[in-house]
Design a protein around this motif. Structure first.
Motif, PDB file in Angstrom:
ATOM      1  N   PRO A  50       0.712  -1.323   0.069  1.00 29.88           N
ATOM      2  CA  PRO A  50       0.215   0.024   0.047  1.00 29.88           C
ATOM      3  C   PRO A  50       0.777   1.033   0.248  1.00 29.88           C
ATOM      4  O   PRO A  50       0.230   2.404  -0.511  1.00 29.88           O
ATOM      5  N   ARG A  51       2.294   1.153   0.234  1.00 32.47           N
ATOM      6  CA  ARG A  51       2.798   2.558   0.242  1.00 32.47           C
ATOM      7  C   ARG A  51       3.605   2.729  -1.109  1.00 32.47           C
ATOM      8  O   ARG A  51       4.312   3.681  -1.332  1.00 32.47           O
ATOM      9  N   GLY A  52       3.178   1.710  -1.923  1.00 37.04           N
ATOM     10  CA  GLY A  52       4.021   1.677  -3.430  1.00 37.04           C
ATOM     11  C   GLY A  52       4.770   0.651  -3.709  1.00 37.04           C
ATOM     12  O   GLY A  52       5.306  -0.013  -2.906  1.00 37.04           O
ATOM     13  N   ALA A  53       5.092   0.671  -5.025  1.00 35.10           N
ATOM     14  CA  ALA A  53       5.918  -0.472  -5.453  1.00 35.10           C
ATOM     15  C   ALA A  53       7.363  -0.364  -5.135  1.00 35.10           C
ATOM     16  O   ALA A  53       7.954   1.053  -5.352  1.00 35.10           O
ATOM     17  N   ARG A  54       8.028  -0.967  -4.729  1.00 39.18           N
ATOM     18  CA  ARG A  54       9.403  -0.955  -4.311  1.00 39.18           C
ATOM     19  C   ARG A  54      10.364  -1.886  -5.369  1.00 39.18           C
ATOM     20  O   ARG A  54      10.349  -3.068  -4.998  1.00 39.18           O
ATOM     21  N   PRO A  55      10.819  -1.511  -6.575  1.00 38.97           N
ATOM     22  CA  PRO A  55      11.158  -2.166  -7.381  1.00 38.97           C
ATOM     23  C   PRO A  55      12.505  -3.621  -7.185  1.00 38.97           C
ATOM     24  O   PRO A  55      12.201  -4.561  -7.310  1.00 38.97           O
ATOM     25  N   ALA A  56      12.983  -2.932  -6.482  1.00 34.88           N
ATOM     26  CA  ALA A  56      14.250  -3.876  -5.919  1.00 34.88           C
ATOM     27  C   ALA A  56      13.673  -4.849  -4.918  1.00 34.88           C
ATOM     28  O   ALA A  56      14.119  -5.872  -5.285  1.00 34.88           O
ATOM     29  N   GLU A  57      12.826  -4.388  -4.016  1.00 32.68           N
ATOM     30  CA  GLU A  57      12.357  -5.639  -3.169  1.00 32.68           C
ATOM     31  C   GLU A  57      11.507  -6.573  -3.857  1.00 32.68           C
ATOM     32  O   GLU A  57      11.488  -7.615  -3.706  1.00 32.68           O
ATOM     33  N   ILE A  58      10.644  -6.128  -4.971  1.00 32.83           N
ATOM     34  CA  ILE A  58       9.894  -6.617  -5.702  1.00 32.83           C
ATOM     35  C   ILE A  58      10.759  -7.979  -6.614  1.00 32.83           C
ATOM     36  O   ILE A  58      10.528  -9.043  -6.737  1.00 32.83           O
ATOM     37  N   ARG A  59      11.868  -7.393  -7.074  1.00 30.61           N
ATOM     38  CA  ARG A  59      12.832  -8.310  -7.934  1.00 30.61           C
ATOM     39  C   ARG A  59      13.127  -9.396  -6.806  1.00 30.61           C
ATOM     40  O   ARG A  59      13.362 -10.676  -7.319  1.00 30.61           O
ATOM     41  N   ALA A  60      13.835  -8.934  -5.809  1.00 27.82           N
ATOM     42  CA  ALA A  60      14.141  -9.964  -4.774  1.00 27.82           C
ATOM     43  C   ALA A  60      13.107 -11.048  -4.374  1.00 27.82           C
ATOM     44  O   ALA A  60      13.425 -12.123  -4.328  1.00 27.82           O
ATOM     45  N   ALA A  61      11.832 -10.532  -4.064  1.00 28.69           N
ATOM     46  CA  ALA A  61      10.657 -11.450  -3.481  1.00 28.69           C
ATOM     47  C   ALA A  61      10.525 -12.128  -4.741  1.00 28.69           C
ATOM     48  O   ALA A  61      10.067 -13.461  -4.551  1.00 28.69           O
ATOM     49  N   LEU A  62      10.512 -11.961  -6.060  1.00 29.22           N
ATOM     50  CA  LEU A  62      10.071 -12.784  -7.256  1.00 29.22           C
ATOM     51  C   LEU A  62      11.131 -13.826  -7.266  1.00 29.22           C
ATOM     52  O   LEU A  62      10.950 -14.986  -7.578  1.00 29.22           O
ATOM     53  N   GLU A  63      12.379 -13.334  -7.418  1.00 27.14           N
ATOM     54  CA  GLU A  63      13.656 -14.363  -7.396  1.00 27.14           C
ATOM     55  C   GLU A  63      13.513 -15.464  -6.290  1.00 27.14           C
ATOM     56  O   GLU A  63      13.754 -16.646  -6.668  1.00 27.14           O
ATOM     57  N   GLY A  64      13.108 -14.896  -5.145  1.00 31.41           N
ATOM     58  CA  GLY A  64      13.001 -15.906  -4.009  1.00 31.41           C
ATOM     59  C   GLY A  64      11.826 -16.940  -4.237  1.00 31.41           C
ATOM     60  O   GLY A  64      11.858 -18.148  -3.836  1.00 31.41           O
ATOM     61  N   ALA A  65      10.479 -16.467  -4.674  1.00 28.86           N
ATOM     62  CA  ALA A  65       9.799 -17.152  -4.994  1.00 28.86           C
ATOM     63  C   ALA A  65       9.945 -17.887  -6.086  1.00 28.86           C
ATOM     64  O   ALA A  65       9.572 -19.473  -6.056  1.00 28.86           O
ATOM     65  N   VAL A  66      10.575 -17.731  -7.301  1.00 30.22           N
ATOM     66  CA  VAL A  66      10.911 -18.629  -8.403  1.00 30.22           C
ATOM     67  C   VAL A  66      11.757 -19.657  -7.763  1.00 30.22           C
ATOM     68  O   VAL A  66      11.584 -20.708  -8.330  1.00 30.22           O
ATOM     69  N   THR A  67      12.877 -19.399  -7.154  1.00 29.25           N
ATOM     70  CA  THR A  67      13.681 -20.273  -6.529  1.00 29.25           C
ATOM     71  C   THR A  67      13.072 -21.241  -5.617  1.00 29.25           C
ATOM     72  O   THR A  67      13.314 -22.626  -6.046  1.00 29.25           O
ATOM     73  N   ALA A  68      12.250 -21.054  -4.928  1.00 31.34           N
ATOM     74  CA  ALA A  68      11.475 -21.878  -4.041  1.00 31.34           C
ATOM     75  C   ALA A  68      10.514 -22.934  -4.811  1.00 31.34           C
ATOM     76  O   ALA A  68      10.434 -23.996  -4.556  1.00 31.34           O
ATOM     77  N   THR A  69       9.821 -22.388  -5.534  1.00 31.37           N
ATOM     78  CA  THR A  69       8.841 -23.059  -6.702  1.00 31.37           C
ATOM     79  C   THR A  69       9.499 -24.055  -7.687  1.00 31.37           C
ATOM     80  O   THR A  69       9.187 -25.018  -7.741  1.00 31.37           O
ATOM     81  N   ASP A  70      10.666 -23.375  -7.880  1.00 35.11           N
ATOM     82  CA  ASP A  70      11.442 -24.581  -8.969  1.00 35.11           C
ATOM     83  C   ASP A  70      12.041 -25.646  -7.997  1.00 35.11           C
ATOM     84  O   ASP A  70      12.067 -26.707  -8.435  1.00 35.11           O
ATOM     85  N   ARG A  71      12.366 -25.456  -6.823  1.00 34.72           N
ATOM     86  CA  ARG A  71      12.807 -26.365  -5.984  1.00 34.72           C
ATOM     87  C   ARG A  71      11.796 -27.459  -5.641  1.00 34.72           C
ATOM     88  O   ARG A  71      12.071 -28.698  -5.700  1.00 34.72           O
ATOM     89  N   LEU A  72      10.472 -26.917  -5.440  1.00 33.32           N
ATOM     90  CA  LEU A  72       9.474 -27.729  -5.018  1.00 33.32           C
ATOM     91  C   LEU A  72       8.953 -28.663  -6.417  1.00 33.32           C
ATOM     92  O   LEU A  72       8.982 -29.799  -6.325  1.00 33.32           O
ATOM     93  N   ALA A  73       9.160 -28.082  -7.372  1.00 39.16           N
ATOM     94  CA  ALA A  73       8.824 -28.863  -8.858  1.00 39.16           C
ATOM     95  C   ALA A  73      10.119 -29.822  -9.075  1.00 39.16           C
ATOM     96  O   ALA A  73       9.583 -31.105  -9.422  1.00 39.16           O
ATOM     97  N   GLU A  74      11.156 -29.647  -8.733  1.00 36.57           N
ATOM     98  CA  GLU A  74      12.230 -30.793  -8.999  1.00 36.57           C
ATOM     99  C   GLU A  74      12.115 -31.794  -7.964  1.00 36.57           C
ATOM    100  O   GLU A  74      12.277 -32.933  -8.136  1.00 36.57           O
ATOM    101  N   LEU A  75      11.734 -31.316  -6.637  1.00 34.27           N
ATOM    102  CA  LEU A  75      11.613 -32.506  -5.668  1.00 34.27           C
ATOM    103  C   LEU A  75      10.498 -33.453  -5.924  1.00 34.27           C
ATOM    104  O   LEU A  75      10.622 -34.557  -5.292  1.00 34.27           O
ATOM    105  N   ALA A  76       9.539 -32.859  -6.480  1.00 34.31           N
ATOM    106  CA  ALA A  76       8.238 -33.431  -6.554  1.00 34.31           C
ATOM    107  C   ALA A  76       8.167 -34.408  -7.606  1.00 34.31           C
ATOM    108  O   ALA A  76       7.115 -35.092  -8.013  1.00 34.31           O
ATOM    109  N   GLN A  77       9.474 -34.432  -8.472  1.00 35.20           N
ATOM    110  CA  GLN A  77       9.124 -35.189  -9.855  1.00 35.20           C
ATOM    111  C   GLN A  77       9.103 -36.860  -9.441  1.00 35.20           C
ATOM    112  O   GLN A  77       9.684 -37.327  -8.769  1.00 35.20           O
ATOM    113  N   VAL A  78       7.985 -37.487 -10.342  1.00 31.23           N
ATOM    114  CA  VAL A  78       7.947 -38.685 -10.352  1.00 31.23           C
ATOM    115  C   VAL A  78       8.527 -39.434 -11.452  1.00 31.23           C
ATOM    116  O   VAL A  78       8.898 -38.820 -12.495  1.00 31.23           O
TER     117      VAL A  78
END
Length: 365
Positions: A50-78
């Motif tokens: 609500p205070r407005g977009a913070r580009p650096a923080e968004i980029r960091a949060a997105l990278e963290g989410a991508v890394t965590a979701t990629d790890r999940l997808a790799e670990l869940a492979q059958v």
């Protein structure tokens, strides 16, 4: 392989159209899923700060989410199944590299997490608005939670370590984006159809809280598949005309493709037709007895109208006044005109149910 992107492995969607599990995955997969959800919640909060977009923080949060979701997808492979032996049920599936089959929960988690991870990773280079990104992220959170229901038993077939190869990393070009975001769109349509169907069942049984929650869930998925549609079209009109549109018509495919035969979207449209024709209480009548349910149903109907309005917008951007790919001749009208007629017809059907319905009447010509 996908006819549009031969380098991408086939995606196998559940034959029963349910993209939520009935059991919990193995503990390591569930822990990775929880970590991915936590990272995604942080990203969602940054996108809607609500205070407005913070580009650096968004980029960091997105990278963290991508890394965590990629790890999940790799670990869940059958262990891989012979998806090439499966027959596509419609031409659209052949084009997008999709097959359907009965799948257990372990394979469902394996397939769906790859679809989600690829769409999320593409957000790093896509040009979506903050609100569109947030809509996608919130839906990913909901889908992931549905893959690990907290009150369920542990799935003994779920692997504690990867049982298959790491998911293929897609190329970063517009045609590949078109394909992987459609995979995401298909999953979201199935999730939305399921949520609407559950809302109808809860309403029939007089379960107000269940109906409200399922309607709210459905609206999240609809807003997200609208964002996914815009995500898929994140390209210039000349690029679409040169790289994407020709792949959906002969000679690239045997017959021109249309989204109206897409099974996943048809499942959602069927659920919405059932809602509109069987849950016929007006907004005021429903609000008198269950105000939260009335608002949740209204939000879903509004989201569905906004979806087709956004479809008109992106079609105008990418296609202009050209006729639909499946139009027999120019007299059939432009793709925009066809979509606008569909939008007005839908608005007319929803008007008696909505708080502020559109006073639209289609005239015979």
């Amino acid at each position: 392989m996908s006819a549009a992107c031969p380098d991408l492995p086939l995606v196998v969607l559940p034959a029963n159209n349910l993209v939520r599990a009935l059991s919990r995955p193995a503990a390591p997969v569930e822990a990775a899923l929880d970590e991915a959800v936590t990272a995604l919640e942080g990203l969602h909060g940054e996108l809607l700060n609500p205070r407005g977009a913070r580009p650096a923080e968004i980029r960091a949060a997105l990278e963290g989410a991508v890394t965590a979701t990629d790890r999940l997808a790799e670990l869940a492979q059958v262990a891989p199944m012979d998806a090439e032996a499966l027959t596509p049920i419609v031409p659209n599936h052949d084009y997008f590299g999709v097959r359907t089959a009965p799948v257990d929960d372990a394979r469902l988690v394996s397939e769906v997490t790859v679809v989600l991870a690829r769409a999320l990773a593409d957000l790093r280079i896509a040009r979506l608005t903050l609100n569109q990104q947030a809509a996608e992220v919130l839906a990913v959170i909901q889908v992931l939670r549905g893959l690990a229901p907290r009150d369920a038993e542990r799935d003994p077939a779920s692997p504690s370590a990867p049982a298959g190869p790491a998911p293929a990393v897609p190329a970063e070009d517009e045609l590949t984006r078109w394909v992987i975001t459609h995979h995401f769109y298909f999953v979201l349509n199935l999730a939305a159809a399921d949520a609407v169907t559950r809302a109808l069942a809860h309403n029939k049984e007089g379960e107000t809280d269940g109906a409200r929650d399922a309607l709210r869930e459905a609206a999240v998925y609809v807003r997200a598949f609208t964002a996914a549609m815009m995500h898929s079209g994140d390209m210039s009109a000349p690029c679409y005309d040169a790289e994407v549109r020709p792949t959906m018509s002969p000679p690239a495919v045997p017959a021109a493709l249309t989204g109206r035969t897409q099974p996943e979207h048809k499942a959602f449209r069927k659920a919405m037709r059932t809602l509109a024709r069987t849950w016929t209480d007006s907004f005021d009548k429903l609000a008198a007895n269950a105000p939260e349910v009335a608002l949740a149903r209204d939000a879903l109907l509004e989201a569905d109208l906004q979806d087709i309005e956004q479809h008109i917008t992106i079609t105008a951007t990418l296609v202009g006044d050209d006729s639909s790919i499946i139009a027999a001749d120019d007299a059939a009208g432009s793709a925009i005109a066809m979509l606008r007629t569909m939008r007005h017809s839908r608005a007319g059907e929803y008007r008696p149910l909505m708080r502020f319905g559109d006073n639209v009447t289609l005239l015979d010509r």
